[in-house]
Design a protein around this motif. Structure first.
Motif, PDB file in Angstrom:
ATOM      1  N   ALA A  98      31.917  44.191  47.646  1.00  0.00           N
ATOM      2  CA  ALA A  98      31.510  43.682  46.333  1.00  0.00           C
ATOM      3  C   ALA A  98      31.810  44.678  45.217  1.00  0.00           C
ATOM      4  O   ALA A  98      32.220  44.306  44.121  1.00  0.00           O
ATOM      5  N   GLY A  99      31.603  45.957  45.493  1.00  0.00           N
ATOM      6  CA  GLY A  99      31.887  46.967  44.477  1.00  0.00           C
ATOM      7  C   GLY A  99      33.355  46.998  44.094  1.00  0.00           C
ATOM      8  O   GLY A  99      33.706  47.120  42.909  1.00  0.00           O
ATOM      9  N   GLN A 100      34.246  46.871  45.087  1.00  0.00           N
ATOM     10  CA  GLN A 100      35.673  46.816  44.795  1.00  0.00           C
ATOM     11  C   GLN A 100      36.011  45.604  43.936  1.00  0.00           C
ATOM     12  O   GLN A 100      36.826  45.694  43.016  1.00  0.00           O
ATOM     13  N   VAL A 101      35.410  44.472  44.263  1.00  0.00           N
ATOM     14  CA  VAL A 101      35.672  43.248  43.507  1.00  0.00           C
ATOM     15  C   VAL A 101      35.279  43.433  42.050  1.00  0.00           C
ATOM     16  O   VAL A 101      36.040  43.092  41.134  1.00  0.00           O
ATOM     17  N   GLU A 102      34.115  43.979  41.821  1.00  0.00           N
ATOM     18  CA  GLU A 102      33.656  44.208  40.447  1.00  0.00           C
ATOM     19  C   GLU A 102      34.600  45.141  39.702  1.00  0.00           C
ATOM     20  O   GLU A 102      34.966  44.885  38.552  1.00  0.00           O
ATOM     21  N   ARG A 103      35.003  46.227  40.371  1.00  0.00           N
ATOM     22  CA  ARG A 103      35.872  47.194  39.709  1.00  0.00           C
ATOM     23  C   ARG A 103      37.238  46.599  39.383  1.00  0.00           C
ATOM     24  O   ARG A 103      37.803  46.880  38.313  1.00  0.00           O
ATOM     25  N   LEU A 104      37.765  45.775  40.283  1.00  0.00           N
ATOM     26  CA  LEU A 104      39.084  45.186  40.024  1.00  0.00           C
ATOM     27  C   LEU A 104      39.027  44.196  38.869  1.00  0.00           C
ATOM     28  O   LEU A 104      39.894  44.211  37.990  1.00  0.00           O
ATOM     29  N   ILE A 105      38.029  43.354  38.845  1.00  0.00           N
ATOM     30  CA  ILE A 105      37.914  42.394  37.742  1.00  0.00           C
ATOM     31  C   ILE A 105      37.695  43.130  36.428  1.00  0.00           C
ATOM     32  O   ILE A 105      38.298  42.789  35.392  1.00  0.00           O
ATOM     33  N   ASP A 106      36.868  44.163  36.446  1.00  0.00           N
ATOM     34  CA  ASP A 106      36.656  44.967  35.230  1.00  0.00           C
ATOM     35  C   ASP A 106      37.967  45.604  34.766  1.00  0.00           C
ATOM     36  O   ASP A 106      38.221  45.699  33.565  1.00  0.00           O
ATOM     37  N   ALA A 107      38.790  46.038  35.706  1.00  0.00           N
ATOM     38  CA  ALA A 107      40.060  46.670  35.355  1.00  0.00           C
ATOM     39  C   ALA A 107      41.000  45.660  34.699  1.00  0.00           C
ATOM     40  O   ALA A 107      41.725  45.994  33.742  1.00  0.00           O
ATOM     41  N   PHE A 108      41.022  44.430  35.195  1.00  0.00           N
ATOM     42  CA  PHE A 108      41.842  43.400  34.556  1.00  0.00           C
ATOM     43  C   PHE A 108      41.352  43.113  33.139  1.00  0.00           C
ATOM     44  O   PHE A 108      42.149  43.011  32.197  1.00  0.00           O
ATOM     45  N   VAL A 109      40.056  42.996  32.979  1.00  0.00           N
ATOM     46  CA  VAL A 109      39.502  42.726  31.650  1.00  0.00           C
ATOM     47  C   VAL A 109      39.812  43.882  30.698  1.00  0.00           C
ATOM     48  O   VAL A 109      40.196  43.667  29.538  1.00  0.00           O
ATOM     49  N   ALA A 110      39.690  45.116  31.180  1.00  0.00           N
ATOM     50  CA  ALA A 110      39.998  46.282  30.350  1.00  0.00           C
ATOM     51  C   ALA A 110      41.466  46.306  29.950  1.00  0.00           C
ATOM     52  O   ALA A 110      41.825  46.865  28.900  1.00  0.00           O
ATOM     53  N   ALA A 111      42.327  45.691  30.774  1.00  0.00           N
ATOM     54  CA  ALA A 111      43.757  45.639  30.477  1.00  0.00           C
ATOM     55  C   ALA A 111      44.134  44.439  29.614  1.00  0.00           C
ATOM     56  O   ALA A 111      45.316  44.191  29.380  1.00  0.00           O
ATOM     57  N   GLY A 112      43.118  43.713  29.161  1.00  0.00           N
ATOM     58  CA  GLY A 112      43.377  42.600  28.242  1.00  0.00           C
ATOM     59  C   GLY A 112      43.558  41.248  28.886  1.00  0.00           C
ATOM     60  O   GLY A 112      43.970  40.290  28.228  1.00  0.00           O
ATOM     61  N   VAL A 113      43.246  41.126  30.182  1.00  0.00           N
ATOM     62  CA  VAL A 113      43.370  39.843  30.879  1.00  0.00           C
ATOM     63  C   VAL A 113      42.021  39.130  30.839  1.00  0.00           C
ATOM     64  O   VAL A 113      41.007  39.681  31.267  1.00  0.00           O
ATOM     65  N   GLY A 114      42.007  37.920  30.319  1.00  0.00           N
ATOM     66  CA  GLY A 114      40.776  37.152  30.266  1.00  0.00           C
ATOM     67  C   GLY A 114      40.321  36.756  31.663  1.00  0.00           C
ATOM     68  O   GLY A 114      41.142  36.397  32.512  1.00  0.00           O
ATOM     69  N   VAL A 115      39.022  36.812  31.908  1.00  0.00           N
ATOM     70  CA  VAL A 115      38.517  36.501  33.240  1.00  0.00           C
ATOM     71  C   VAL A 115      38.786  35.047  33.596  1.00  0.00           C
ATOM     72  O   VAL A 115      38.849  34.684  34.778  1.00  0.00           O
ATOM     73  N   ASP A 116      39.000  34.194  32.589  1.00  0.00           N
ATOM     74  CA  ASP A 116      39.294  32.791  32.868  1.00  0.00           C
ATOM     75  C   ASP A 116      40.670  32.610  33.500  1.00  0.00           C
ATOM     76  O   ASP A 116      40.971  31.539  34.052  1.00  0.00           O
ATOM     77  N   ALA A 117      41.513  33.637  33.444  1.00  0.00           N
ATOM     78  CA  ALA A 117      42.841  33.575  34.075  1.00  0.00           C
ATOM     79  C   ALA A 117      42.806  34.036  35.525  1.00  0.00           C
ATOM     80  O   ALA A 117      43.835  34.003  36.198  1.00  0.00           O
ATOM     81  N   LEU A 118      41.639  34.454  36.017  1.00  0.00           N
ATOM     82  CA  LEU A 118      41.539  35.013  37.365  1.00  0.00           C
ATOM     83  C   LEU A 118      40.825  34.063  38.328  1.00  0.00           C
ATOM     84  O   LEU A 118      39.888  33.353  37.937  1.00  0.00           O
ATOM     85  N   ALA A 119      41.294  34.052  39.550  1.00  0.00           N
ATOM     86  CA  ALA A 119      40.625  33.376  40.656  1.00  0.00           C
ATOM     87  C   ALA A 119      40.504  34.375  41.790  1.00  0.00           C
ATOM     88  O   ALA A 119      41.133  35.445  41.758  1.00  0.00           O
ATOM     89  N   VAL A 120      39.698  34.051  42.798  1.00  0.00           N
ATOM     90  CA  VAL A 120      39.538  34.956  43.936  1.00  0.00           C
ATOM     91  C   VAL A 120      39.777  34.203  45.237  1.00  0.00           C
ATOM     92  O   VAL A 120      39.484  33.012  45.360  1.00  0.00           O
ATOM     93  N   HIS A 121      40.323  34.942  46.216  1.00  0.00           N
ATOM     94  CA  HIS A 121      40.708  34.363  47.507  1.00  0.00           C
ATOM     95  C   HIS A 121      40.305  35.371  48.588  1.00  0.00           C
ATOM     96  O   HIS A 121      40.989  36.370  48.787  1.00  0.00           O
ATOM     97  N   PHE A 122      39.181  35.102  49.257  1.00  0.00           N
ATOM     98  CA  PHE A 122      38.644  36.063  50.211  1.00  0.00           C
ATOM     99  C   PHE A 122      38.753  35.573  51.650  1.00  0.00           C
ATOM    100  O   PHE A 122      38.569  34.387  51.934  1.00  0.00           O
TER     101      PHE A 122
END
Length: 314
Positions: free
Chosen positions: A200-224
């Motif tokens: 879970a910690g990795q997931v949070e950090r990766l999504i935060d990294a995308f958002v920090a890079a200017g990618v809207g979270v609405d453009a992301l999906a997850v596949h576990f």
């Protein structure tokens, strides 16, 4: 025993930090079946798709135009799509690996495709026979033509958390590759935990990294994948970061033909049970999904690995 017979509330009230609705991206008909050793008849696949649509799922990844040599199970893609009874309001995307696959998708009248990339060099070599940079030379004409045809294009990115040959994959590396897929014209990027090692910690950090890079979270999906039993925990972490599209496979079907340690995808029924408990809308009928996965398990000759299917159908 069905959900109602258990005497539990089907939905609770969602908290403000969670999305009010989640889109379930059902991958069972494609990702779930592609690694089956015995050929699944096309009539069974068609009924599977129809049952899933009848259970309220609105995005069903139907098949793939990968060369039959590499994925024999999906060699019937043209026949399946030609016979598919498309329900109103349901999308039936297909996976397209290259321009030849796109030619087949266009001929089949497909309106929504997905491309499959790698965040790591070793997996790119083993899966696509190219490098991380080289895969974009293959994707660029596919996306350009697909968009010109009016198709919507999704990007899958594999090995986003760990690679069996390279170990832990840095968030910076995943963001760099993922942004290139989005910049090429993908409307959505699905972040894949291909071998199921994410936490879970990795997931949070990766999504935060995308958002920090200017990618809207609405453009992301997850596949576990659930190799270490973390798929639901990782999904919840993604939901708490605002992700509202989750890939899953009815009955927990699937694995990865290029990563032998990978077990099945997150089961759609397990996901729905959690979403109901969180008060998040999704549109699916859990009892109908359990019945569908039980039916498919009988066709495959083995029980579903989904814990919710086992609990409700047992």
């Amino acid at each position: 025993m069905g959900v109602r017979e258990l005497g539990l509330p089907e939905r609770l009230t969602a908290t403000g930090e969670l999305p009010s609705r989640v889109t379930i991206w059902e991958v069972g008909p494609r990702d779930g079946l592609q690694n089956e050793a015995a050929t699944v008849p096309v009539d069974v696949k068609l009924e599977f798709l129809d049952r899933l649509a009848g259970a309220g799922l609105t995005t069903l990844e139907a098949t793939s135009f990968v060369h039959p040599k590499w994925v024999p199970q999906l060699a019937d893609a043209e026949e399946l799509l030609g016979r598919l009874d498309r329900r109103p309001g349901v999308r039936y995307p297909v996976l397209v690996p290259n321009e030849r696959g796109l030619d087949r998708a266009v001929a089949a009248g497909v309106g929504h495709i997905a491309v499959f990339g790698s965040a790591t060099e070793t997996f790119a070599k083993r899966n696509l026979n190219t490098s991380v940079d080289g895969q974009f030379a293959m994707f660029e004409p596919v996306l350009a033509r697909a968009r010109a045809e009016g198709m919507e294009v999704r990007g899958y990115l594999s090995m986003c958390f760990g690679d069996p040959w390279e170990g832990v994959v840095s968030a910076e590396q995943v963001v760099r590759v993922g942004k290139r897929l989005l910049d090429l014209g993908c409307s959505q990027l699905s972040l894949g935990d291909t071998i199921g090692v994410a936490t879970a910690g990795q997931v949070e950090r990766l999504i935060d990294a995308f958002v920090a890079a200017g990618v809207g979270v609405d453009a992301l999906a997850v596949h576990f994948h659930d190799t270490y039993g973390q798929a639901l925990a990782n999904t919840l972490a993604a939901l708490r970061r605002g992700v509202s599209t989750v890939d899953s496979s009815a009955g927990g079907l699937g694995g990865c033909p290029y990563a032998e340690s990978a077990t099945g995808n997150l089961a759609t029924e397990d996901l729905v049970w959690m979403l109901d408990g969180l008060g998040i809308e999704h549109g699916a009928d859990l009892d109908a999904l359990v019945a569908t996965s039980t039916w498919m398990a009988q066709r495959l000759g083995r029980p579903s690995p989904s814990r919710v299917v086992k609990a409700l159908a047992g």
